[in-house]
Design a protein around this motif. Structure first.
Motif, mmCIF file in Angstrom:
data_model
loop_
_atom_site.group_PDB
_atom_site.id
_atom_site.type_symbol
_atom_site.label_atom_id
_atom_site.label_comp_id
_atom_site.label_asym_id
_atom_site.label_seq_id
_atom_site.Cartn_x
_atom_site.Cartn_y
_atom_site.Cartn_z
ATOM 1 N N ALA A 240 0.841 -1.206 0.000
ATOM 2 C CA ALA A 240 0.000 0.000 0.000
ATOM 3 C C ALA A 240 0.876 1.256 0.000
ATOM 4 C CB ALA A 240 -0.932 -0.002 1.212
ATOM 5 N N ASN A 241 1.923 1.245 0.795
ATOM 6 C CA ASN A 241 2.821 2.398 0.849
ATOM 7 C C ASN A 241 3.589 2.576 -0.457
ATOM 8 O OD1 ASN A 241 1.989 3.028 3.438
ATOM 9 N ND2 ASN A 241 3.628 1.880 4.417
ATOM 10 N N GLU A 242 4.049 1.463 -1.055
ATOM 11 C CA GLU A 242 4.736 1.540 -2.348
ATOM 12 C C GLU A 242 3.807 2.087 -3.422
ATOM 13 O OE1 GLU A 242 6.950 -1.896 -3.685
ATOM 14 O OE2 GLU A 242 7.438 -2.396 -1.602
ATOM 15 N N LEU A 243 2.555 1.653 -3.393
ATOM 16 C CA LEU A 243 1.583 2.137 -4.359
ATOM 17 C C LEU A 243 1.351 3.638 -4.188
ATOM 18 C CD1 LEU A 243 -0.476 1.730 -6.607
ATOM 19 C CD2 LEU A 243 -2.135 1.054 -4.846
ATOM 20 N N ALA A 244 1.185 4.072 -2.949
ATOM 21 C CA ALA A 244 0.974 5.504 -2.686
ATOM 22 C C ALA A 244 2.142 6.322 -3.230
ATOM 23 C CB ALA A 244 0.786 5.741 -1.190
ATOM 24 N N GLU A 245 3.358 5.822 -3.061
ATOM 25 C CA GLU A 245 4.544 6.527 -3.574
ATOM 26 C C GLU A 245 4.595 6.507 -5.095
ATOM 27 O OE1 GLU A 245 8.123 5.118 -1.678
ATOM 28 O OE2 GLU A 245 7.233 5.325 0.314
ATOM 29 N N ALA A 246 4.284 5.364 -5.699
ATOM 30 C CA ALA A 246 4.310 5.269 -7.165
ATOM 31 C C ALA A 246 3.271 6.184 -7.795
ATOM 32 C CB ALA A 246 4.091 3.821 -7.601
ATOM 33 N N LEU A 247 2.106 6.300 -7.173
ATOM 34 C CA LEU A 247 1.061 7.176 -7.712
ATOM 35 C C LEU A 247 1.471 8.645 -7.649
ATOM 36 C CD1 LEU A 247 -2.099 5.401 -6.268
ATOM 37 C CD2 LEU A 247 -1.404 5.511 -8.683
ATOM 38 N N ALA A 248 2.337 9.006 -6.696
ATOM 39 C CA ALA A 248 2.811 10.390 -6.594
ATOM 40 C C ALA A 248 3.640 10.782 -7.813
ATOM 41 C CB ALA A 248 3.612 10.589 -5.312
ATOM 42 N N ASP A 249 4.153 9.779 -8.538
ATOM 43 C CA ASP A 249 4.942 10.047 -9.750
ATOM 44 C C ASP A 249 4.083 10.107 -11.008
ATOM 45 O OD1 ASP A 249 7.332 10.218 -8.346
ATOM 46 O OD2 ASP A 249 7.713 8.053 -8.514
ATOM 47 N N VAL A 250 2.774 9.968 -10.871
ATOM 48 C CA VAL A 250 1.872 10.048 -12.026
ATOM 49 C C VAL A 250 1.605 11.524 -12.319
ATOM 50 C CG1 VAL A 250 -0.482 9.606 -12.848
ATOM 51 C CG2 VAL A 250 0.778 7.818 -11.628
ATOM 52 N N HIS A 251 1.951 11.957 -13.523
ATOM 53 C CA HIS A 251 1.736 13.348 -13.919
ATOM 54 C C HIS A 251 0.876 13.383 -15.179
ATOM 55 C CE1 HIS A 251 4.585 14.578 -10.913
ATOM 56 N NE2 HIS A 251 5.473 13.737 -11.412
ATOM 57 N N ALA A 252 -0.125 14.230 -15.149
ATOM 58 C CA ALA A 252 -1.015 14.418 -16.293
ATOM 59 C C ALA A 252 -1.671 15.780 -16.147
ATOM 60 C CB ALA A 252 -2.075 13.318 -16.346
ATOM 61 N N ALA A 253 -2.106 16.324 -17.269
ATOM 62 C CA ALA A 253 -2.800 17.609 -17.249
ATOM 63 C C ALA A 253 -4.257 17.398 -16.847
ATOM 64 C CB ALA A 253 -2.732 18.254 -18.627
ATOM 65 N N PRO A 254 -4.875 18.399 -16.224
ATOM 66 C CA PRO A 254 -6.324 18.306 -15.973
ATOM 67 C C PRO A 254 -7.062 18.106 -17.303
ATOM 68 C CG PRO A 254 -5.371 20.140 -14.762
ATOM 69 C CD PRO A 254 -4.306 19.641 -15.706
ATOM 70 N N PHE A 255 -8.228 17.506 -17.237
ATOM 71 C CA PHE A 255 -9.020 17.245 -18.442
ATOM 72 C C PHE A 255 -10.488 17.252 -18.067
ATOM 73 C CE2 PHE A 255 -7.759 13.289 -16.447
ATOM 74 C CZ PHE A 255 -8.930 12.561 -16.384
ATOM 75 N N ASP A 256 -11.347 17.313 -19.079
ATOM 76 C CA ASP A 256 -12.786 17.330 -18.853
ATOM 77 C C ASP A 256 -13.381 15.939 -19.037
ATOM 78 O OD1 ASP A 256 -12.679 20.034 -18.425
ATOM 79 O OD2 ASP A 256 -13.569 20.596 -20.348
ATOM 80 N N LEU A 257 -14.435 15.673 -18.271
ATOM 81 C CA LEU A 257 -15.207 14.440 -18.416
ATOM 82 C C LEU A 257 -16.681 14.787 -18.480
ATOM 83 C CD1 LEU A 257 -13.669 11.798 -15.968
ATOM 84 C CD2 LEU A 257 -13.499 11.888 -18.457
ATOM 85 N N GLN A 258 -17.454 13.861 -19.056
ATOM 86 C CA GLN A 258 -18.901 14.034 -19.094
ATOM 87 C C GLN A 258 -19.587 12.684 -18.982
ATOM 88 O OE1 GLN A 258 -20.525 16.035 -22.531
ATOM 89 N NE2 GLN A 258 -22.469 16.364 -21.503
ATOM 90 N N VAL A 259 -20.679 12.664 -18.205
ATOM 91 C CA VAL A 259 -21.526 11.487 -18.080
ATOM 92 C C VAL A 259 -22.677 11.645 -19.064
ATOM 93 C CG1 VAL A 259 -23.158 10.293 -16.570
ATOM 94 C CG2 VAL A 259 -20.949 11.037 -15.674
ATOM 95 N N ALA A 260 -22.956 10.595 -19.832
ATOM 96 C CA ALA A 260 -24.086 10.614 -20.764
ATOM 97 C C ALA A 260 -24.592 9.193 -20.949
ATOM 98 C CB ALA A 260 -23.676 11.216 -22.103
ATOM 99 N N GLY A 261 -25.792 8.936 -20.479
ATOM 100 C CA GLY A 261 -26.415 7.629 -20.649
ATOM 101 C C GLY A 261 -26.124 6.691 -19.495
ATOM 102 N N THR A 262 -26.747 5.523 -19.562
ATOM 103 C CA THR A 262 -26.591 4.493 -18.532
ATOM 104 C C THR A 262 -26.380 3.147 -19.199
ATOM 105 O OG1 THR A 262 -28.989 4.204 -18.421
ATOM 106 C CG2 THR A 262 -27.978 5.703 -16.796
ATOM 107 N N ARG B 24 -1.298 5.696 -17.082
ATOM 108 C CA ARG B 24 -0.226 6.047 -16.144
ATOM 109 C C ARG B 24 -0.487 5.468 -14.754
ATOM 110 N NH1 ARG B 24 1.333 12.114 -18.406
ATOM 111 N NH2 ARG B 24 2.251 11.278 -20.329
ATOM 112 N N VAL B 25 -1.741 5.433 -14.343
ATOM 113 C CA VAL B 25 -2.088 4.809 -13.059
ATOM 114 C C VAL B 25 -1.792 3.308 -13.131
ATOM 115 C CG1 VAL B 25 -4.062 4.137 -11.606
ATOM 116 C CG2 VAL B 25 -3.735 6.534 -12.263
ATOM 117 N N GLU B 26 -2.126 2.674 -14.235
ATOM 118 C CA GLU B 26 -1.845 1.247 -14.399
ATOM 119 C C GLU B 26 -0.341 0.986 -14.311
ATOM 120 O OE1 GLU B 26 -2.065 -2.697 -14.650
ATOM 121 O OE2 GLU B 26 -3.823 -1.427 -14.437
ATOM 122 N N ARG B 27 0.472 1.828 -14.947
ATOM 123 C CA ARG B 27 1.927 1.657 -14.873
ATOM 124 C C ARG B 27 2.427 1.824 -13.434
ATOM 125 N NH1 ARG B 27 1.453 3.638 -19.868
ATOM 126 N NH2 ARG B 27 1.855 5.834 -19.481
ATOM 127 N N ALA B 28 1.869 2.794 -12.707
ATOM 128 C CA ALA B 28 2.262 2.999 -11.308
ATOM 129 C C ALA B 28 1.930 1.760 -10.472
ATOM 130 C CB ALA B 28 1.581 4.237 -10.728
#
Length: 191
Positions: A51-73, A101-105
């Motif tokens: 769990a601690n290794e994962l928390a550290e690896a995720l801190a190295d994930v860098h990406a720009a903010p982006f937009d999302l939208q929910v549509a449909g079910t 990037r999360v998967e790689r972390a």
């Protein structure tokens, strides 16, 4: 052991719109407002060092903010029976990049590669064999459209199981954007 997952939490306006759909299927176990999220990666139960290794690896994930939208079910089935109904998250290059990037972390932290296909969604209800028909609900909510929102962070959550269901506790928030931003602990990863 820590039961973990990595997710994006929609803002209040999106959560309100999603909660408005949570009715209309007899016997469904509807998610509460505090349980609604878009899972980037389910981790499952891991020991504290992982769990601690994962928390550290995720801190190295860098990406720009982006937009999302929910549509449909939609719904997921197992052996021809629906077991989950959900709100669809529209395709997004930013989401695909962050997911990769999360998967790689996760792999850096020693976790096995996720074998299931990534289907962006927000789970709205879980269904048992005794749940009522979902077709009327799907017809009613199929045109659901929620305004776009900007994703500025993702979160490592710990899931605690109890008789009433799961309680999701944010452990660490990871801001998106500039590479010099730091992860913000929400609570301790370990107990």
């Amino acid at each position: 052991m820590h039961r973990l997952f990595i997710a994006i939490r929609p803002p209040a306006a999106v959560l309100d719109a999603l909660i408005d759909t949570t009715d209309g299927i007899d016997g469904a176990r509807w998610q509460g407002d505090d349980q609604l999220h878009l899972t980037l990666r389910f981790v499952g139960e891991v020991e504290r060092p992982v769990a601690n290794e994962l928390a550290e690896a995720l801190a190295d994930v860098h990406a720009a903010p982006f937009d999302l939208q929910v549509a449909g079910t939609g719904h997921f089935e197992r052996k021809g029976r629906p077991h989950t109904v959900w709100a669809r998250v529209l395709p997004s290059a930013g989401l695909d990049l962050l997911h990769g990037r999360v998967e790689r972390a996760c792999q850096v932290a020693g976790l096995p590669r996720e074998s299931r296909k990534f289907v962006p969604h927000v789970t709205l209800a879980r269904l048992s064999g005794g749940a009522g028909p979902i077709a009327p609900w799907l017809a009613h909510t199929g045109t659901l459209t929620v305004p776009r929102w900007s994703v500025a962070s993702f979160t490592l959550y710990e899931s605690h199981l109890n008789k009433a269901g799961s309680i999701y506790q944010p452990a660490v928030d990871y801001p998106l954007g500039a590479t010099d931003t730091e992860a913000v602990p929400v609570s301790r990863t370990g107990r």
